[in-house]
Design an enzyme around this catalytic site. Structure first.
Site, PDB file in Angstrom:
ATOM      1  N   GLN A 337       0.840  -1.209   0.000  1.00 52.85           N
ATOM      2  CA  GLN A 337       0.000   0.000   0.000  1.00 52.85           C
ATOM      3  C   GLN A 337       0.872   1.255   0.000  1.00 52.85           C
ATOM      4  OE1 GLN A 337      -3.146  -0.443  -0.406  1.00 52.85           O
ATOM      5  NE2 GLN A 337      -3.811   1.681  -0.344  1.00 52.85           N
ATOM      6  N   GLY A 341       1.143   1.904  -6.776  1.00 47.75           N
ATOM      7  CA  GLY A 341       1.146   1.032  -7.960  1.00 47.75           C
ATOM      8  C   GLY A 341       2.425   0.218  -8.066  1.00 47.75           C
ATOM      9  N   GLU A 364       3.087 -25.774   7.657  1.00 51.36           N
ATOM     10  CA  GLU A 364       3.532 -26.294   8.965  1.00 51.36           C
ATOM     11  C   GLU A 364       2.529 -25.931  10.063  1.00 51.36           C
ATOM     12  OE1 GLU A 364       7.639 -26.701  10.005  1.00 51.36           O
ATOM     13  OE2 GLU A 364       8.271 -26.468   7.926  1.00 51.36           O
TER      14      GLU A 364
HETATM   15  C1  LIG Z   1       4.054 -24.367  -0.571  1.00 50.55           C
HETATM   16  C2  LIG Z   1       3.718 -25.452   0.411  1.00 50.55           C
HETATM   17  C3  LIG Z   1       4.716 -26.255   0.934  1.00 50.55           C
HETATM   18  C4  LIG Z   1       4.403 -27.316   1.803  1.00 50.55           C
HETATM   19  N1  LIG Z   1       5.388 -28.162   2.241  1.00 50.55           N
HETATM   20  C5  LIG Z   1       5.045 -29.301   2.907  1.00 50.55           C
HETATM   21  C6  LIG Z   1       6.017 -30.314   3.202  1.00 50.55           C
HETATM   22  O1  LIG Z   1       7.210 -30.168   2.894  1.00 50.55           O
HETATM   23  N2  LIG Z   1       5.604 -31.454   3.823  1.00 50.55           N
HETATM   24  C7  LIG Z   1       4.294 -31.659   4.167  1.00 50.55           C
HETATM   25  O2  LIG Z   1       3.992 -32.716   4.697  1.00 50.55           O
HETATM   26  N3  LIG Z   1       3.347 -30.713   3.927  1.00 50.55           N
HETATM   27  C8  LIG Z   1       3.690 -29.551   3.289  1.00 50.55           C
HETATM   28  N4  LIG Z   1       2.729 -28.587   3.005  1.00 50.55           N
HETATM   29  C9  LIG Z   1       1.354 -28.827   3.421  1.00 50.55           C
HETATM   30  C10 LIG Z   1       0.856 -27.877   4.526  1.00 50.55           C
HETATM   31  O3  LIG Z   1       1.500 -28.157   5.736  1.00 50.55           O
HETATM   32  C11 LIG Z   1      -0.667 -28.047   4.577  1.00 50.55           C
HETATM   33  O4  LIG Z   1      -1.190 -27.459   3.403  1.00 50.55           O
HETATM   34  C12 LIG Z   1      -1.275 -27.434   5.811  1.00 50.55           C
HETATM   35  O5  LIG Z   1      -0.912 -28.135   6.966  1.00 50.55           O
HETATM   36  C13 LIG Z   1      -2.830 -27.390   5.732  1.00 50.55           C
HETATM   37  O6  LIG Z   1      -3.342 -28.622   5.371  1.00 50.55           O
HETATM   38  P1  LIG Z   1      -4.412 -28.685   4.166  1.00 50.55           P
HETATM   39  O7  LIG Z   1      -3.806 -28.000   2.988  1.00 50.55           O
HETATM   40  O8  LIG Z   1      -4.827 -30.098   3.979  1.00 50.55           O
HETATM   41  O9  LIG Z   1      -5.633 -27.823   4.654  1.00 50.55           O
HETATM   42  P2  LIG Z   1      -6.841 -28.359   5.580  1.00 50.55           P
HETATM   43  O10 LIG Z   1      -6.303 -29.134   6.719  1.00 50.55           O
HETATM   44  O11 LIG Z   1      -7.836 -29.009   4.700  1.00 50.55           O
HETATM   45  O12 LIG Z   1      -7.442 -26.985   6.106  1.00 50.55           O
HETATM   46  C14 LIG Z   1      -8.457 -26.243   5.432  1.00 50.55           C
HETATM   47  C15 LIG Z   1      -8.951 -25.168   6.389  1.00 50.55           C
HETATM   48  O13 LIG Z   1      -9.565 -25.797   7.516  1.00 50.55           O
HETATM   49  C16 LIG Z   1      -9.001 -25.269   8.707  1.00 50.55           C
HETATM   50  N5  LIG Z   1      -9.053 -26.299   9.747  1.00 50.55           N
HETATM   51  C17 LIG Z   1      -8.511 -27.533   9.691  1.00 50.55           C
HETATM   52  N6  LIG Z   1      -8.739 -28.197  10.838  1.00 50.55           N
HETATM   53  C18 LIG Z   1      -9.440 -27.364  11.633  1.00 50.55           C
HETATM   54  C19 LIG Z   1      -9.983 -27.467  12.947  1.00 50.55           C
HETATM   55  N7  LIG Z   1      -9.843 -28.582  13.683  1.00 50.55           N
HETATM   56  N8  LIG Z   1     -10.649 -26.406  13.460  1.00 50.55           N
HETATM   57  C20 LIG Z   1     -10.802 -25.274  12.730  1.00 50.55           C
HETATM   58  N9  LIG Z   1     -10.303 -25.110  11.487  1.00 50.55           N
HETATM   59  C21 LIG Z   1      -9.642 -26.146  10.934  1.00 50.55           C
HETATM   60  C22 LIG Z   1      -7.586 -24.916   8.329  1.00 50.55           C
HETATM   61  O14 LIG Z   1      -7.031 -24.012   9.260  1.00 50.55           O
HETATM   62  C23 LIG Z   1      -7.812 -24.306   6.959  1.00 50.55           C
HETATM   63  O15 LIG Z   1      -8.235 -22.980   7.087  1.00 50.55           O
HETATM   64  C24 LIG Z   1       3.049 -27.508   2.185  1.00 50.55           C
HETATM   65  C25 LIG Z   1       2.050 -26.666   1.681  1.00 50.55           C
HETATM   66  C26 LIG Z   1       2.354 -25.671   0.790  1.00 50.55           C
HETATM   67  C27 LIG Z   1       1.233 -24.847   0.206  1.00 50.55           C
END
Ligand SMILES: Cc1cc2nc3c(=O)[nH]c(=O)nc-3n(C[C@H](O)[C@H](O)[C@H](O)COP(=O)(O)OP(=O)(O)OC[C@H]3O[C@@H](n4cnc5c(N)ncnc54)[C@H](O)[C@@H]3O)c2cc1C
Length: 382
Positions: A337, A341, A364
Site C-alpha cells: 500500500q 502502484g 507447517e
Molecule cells: C508451498 C507449500 C509447501 C508445503 N510443504 C510441505 C512439506 O514439505 N511437507 C508436508 O507434509 N506438507 C507440506 N505442506 C502442506 C501444509 O502443511 C498443509 O497445506 C497445511 O498443513 C494445511 O493442510 P491442508 O492444505 O490439507 O488444509 P486443511 O487441513 O484441509 O485446512 C483447510 C482449512 O480448515 C481449517 N481447519 C482444519 N482443521 C481445523 C480445525 N480442527 N478447526 C478449525 N479449522 C480447521 C484450516 O485451518 C484451513 O483454514 C506444504 C504446503 C504448501 C502450500
C-alpha cells in the site's frame, strides 16, 4: 534472554551480507522463472547453514535452533523461497534423521544433508490428510525384508531438486487397538514405483521446490524405517513443533524486509510536494509494522531459547508461528500500500513478499491449528 550474544550477532550479520550480495540479485529472475538456484544452495552449504543446529561429529556446526532461526530470518528478509529451502532442508529433511535415526542412518545421510550437498523432503500431507494428519491413507506393508508403499503425498518441499536424495514419508503400517499405526520410512528418490510428479503452479514461493508424490508398490529395505514402528505420529508432531519456530523466524524476516523497504520508499517518494514519510498515516502504518516485527521476533526468540535449554516449547512455538505469520502478511499488505502502484509490480520485492507471505499462515500448521494448540494449553479440550 532477549538480546543476542556476540556470536549470534556475527552470524546474523554474516547471513544478512550473504543474502544481500548473493541471494537478492537472483531473486526476481528465480521467482519469474520458478527456478531454485542450486548455486545459492551450494553456497549456503559452504557457509555451514544446513549444519547449524547439529553436532560436529555428523558434519554440523554445533549450534542450536536459535542459530538456525537467525540464519532463516536473515534470508527470509530478502527471499522467502531460499529461506524455506533452508528451513525445510534442516527441520524437515535432516532433523528427523538426527532425532529418530539409527547410528547407521545418521552416518549414511547426515554428512551430505548438513553440507548442503543433498536435500531431503518430509512427506506428511496428503490430499485427505493436512491439518488432520492422522487421517493418513498412504500404507506401507512388510513383504519379506522390504516395505511396500502405496499412496500419495501433496505439497512436499525439496522433494524434486537435482540433489534431493530421499523423502521421509509417514505411512500406515498396521492397526493398534482400532487406531492407525503410523510410522516414518525413508524412500530414496529414484526408487521404482516412487514418482515425483510435476511441480505446482503456486501463488508464491515460486523458486522453492514443491511437488506431489505418488507411490505405487514402491519397495524399500526394512532398515529404512526411521525410528520405532508406530512412533511416526508422535515423531512428526515434535518435528512440526520445532519447525514452527523456524517458520516464525522466516516470517519475522519477511515482515522486517517489508518494513525496511516501506520506510525507504516513504522517505523517497514525494507526494503533493512533500515526502510521503511526513504524512501521519504513513508514519502510523510504518510504526505498526515495526511493532509487529518486534513482537514476532520476541516470540520466536522465546520459543527457540526454551527449546534450546530443553524446556517445553510447543505452546510458545504455536504463539510465535501465529503472531509472526500474521505479522508477515500484514506487513506485506501495508508495504504494498505504501508503494502504491509500484507495490503491484513484481520488480519490487514487496510485491513478491505479498504473494509469498500468505503461505506463512498455512504451512507447517495453519493459523487455526496454532489457535487449537494454544487453546489446548489453556485447558480447553476440543
Ligand atoms: C508451498 C507449500 C509447501 C508445503 N510443504 C510441505 C512439506 O514439505 N511437507 C508436508 O507434509 N506438507 C507440506 N505442506 C502442506 C501444509 O502443511 C498443509 O497445506 C497445511 O498443513 C494445511 O493442510 P491442508 O492444505 O490439507 O488444509 P486443511 O487441513 O484441509 O485446512 C483447510 C482449512 O480448515 C481449517 N481447519 C482444519 N482443521 C481445523 C480445525 N480442527 N478447526 C478449525 N479449522 C480447521 C484450516 O485451518 C484451513 O483454514 C506444504 C504446503 C504448501 C502450500
Amino acid at each position: 534472554m532477549f538480546e543476542l550474544t556476540d556470536e549470534e550477532r556475527e552470524l546474523a550479520a554474516m547471513v544478512r551480507d550473504f543474502a544481500e550480495a548473493v541471494v537478492a540479485p537472483q531473486s526476481y529472475e528465480a521467482d519469474r522463472t520458478h527456478t531454485l538456484s542450486m548455486d545459492v544452495v551450494a553456497q549456503m552449504g559452504d557457509l555451514g547453514l544446513f549444519g547449524l543446529p547439529f553436532p560436529e561429529e555428523y558434519g554440523g556446526q554445533g549450534g542450536d535452533y536459535m542459530a538456525l532461526g537467525i540464519a532463516i530470518e536473515a534470508l527470509g528478509r530478502v527471499d522467502q523461497s531460499i529461506a524455506i529451502t533452508l528451513e525445510a532442508g534442516v527441520s524437515l529433511g535432516a532433523m528427523p534423521v538426527f532425532r529418530f535415526g539409527s547410528e547407521e542412518q545418521k552416518r549414511e545421510y547426515l554428512p551430505g544433508l548438513l553440507a548442503g550437498r543433498a536435500l531431503a523432503g518430509f512427506g506428511l500431507t496428503e490430499p485427505e490428510a493436512g491439518s488432520d494428519a492422522g487421517a493418513t491413507r498412504t500404507t506401507a506393508r512388510l513383504e519379506g525384508d522390504e516395505w511396500v508403499i502405496d499412496g500419495s503425498k501433496q505439497f512436499i518441499t525439496n522433494s524434486g531438486t537435482p540433489i534431493t536424495r530421499f523423502v521421509t514419508v509417514t505411512a500406515v503400517t498396521g492397526n493398534e487397538g482400532g487406531r492407525k499405526q503410523i510410522s516414518t520410512i525413508i524412500v530414496p528418490n529414484g526408487t521404482p514405483g516412487f514418482t515425483v510428479e510435476a511441480p505446482y503452479d503456486k501463488v508464491g514461493w515460486n523458486a522453492s521446490d514443491t511437488h506431489p508424490l505418488s507411490f505405487a508398490g514402491a519397495r524399500v529395505p526394512v532398515g529404512n524405517l526411521l525410528g520405532q514402528q508406530g512412533s511416526g505420529f508422535r515423531n512428526f508432531l515434535s518435528i512440526l513443533d520445532e519447525g514452527r519456530i523456524a517458520i516464525a523466524a522466516l516470517s519475522t524476516g519477511a515482515a522486517e524486509g517489508c518494513l525496511e523497504a516501506a520506510v525507504d520508499y516513504a522517505k523517497s517518494r514525494t507526494i503533493f510536494g512533500s515526502a510521503l514519510s511526513t504524512r501521519q498515516n504513513a508514519q502510523f502504518t510504518l510504526a505498526r509494522m515495526r511493532a509487529r516485527v518486534h513482537t514476532a521476533r520476541l516470540a520466536w526468540h522465546h520459543a527457540a531459547r526454551r527449546r534450546d535449554v530443553g524446556r517445553p516449547f510447543a505452546e510458545q512455538a504455536a504463539i510465535a508461528k501465529l503472531v509472526a505469520g500474521e505479522a508477515a502478511m500484514d506487513n506485506a499488505r501495508d508495504a504494498t500500500q505504501i508503494f502504491g502502484g509500484n507495490g503491484f509490480m513484481n520488480e519490487f520485492p514487496v510485491a513478491r513478499h505479498y504473494r509469498d507471505s500468505k503461505i506463512l499462515e498455512i504451512g507447517e500448521g495453519t493459523t487455526e491449528v496454532q489457535l487449537l494448540v494454544i487453546a489446548r494449553a489453556l485447558g480447553l479440550a476440543g
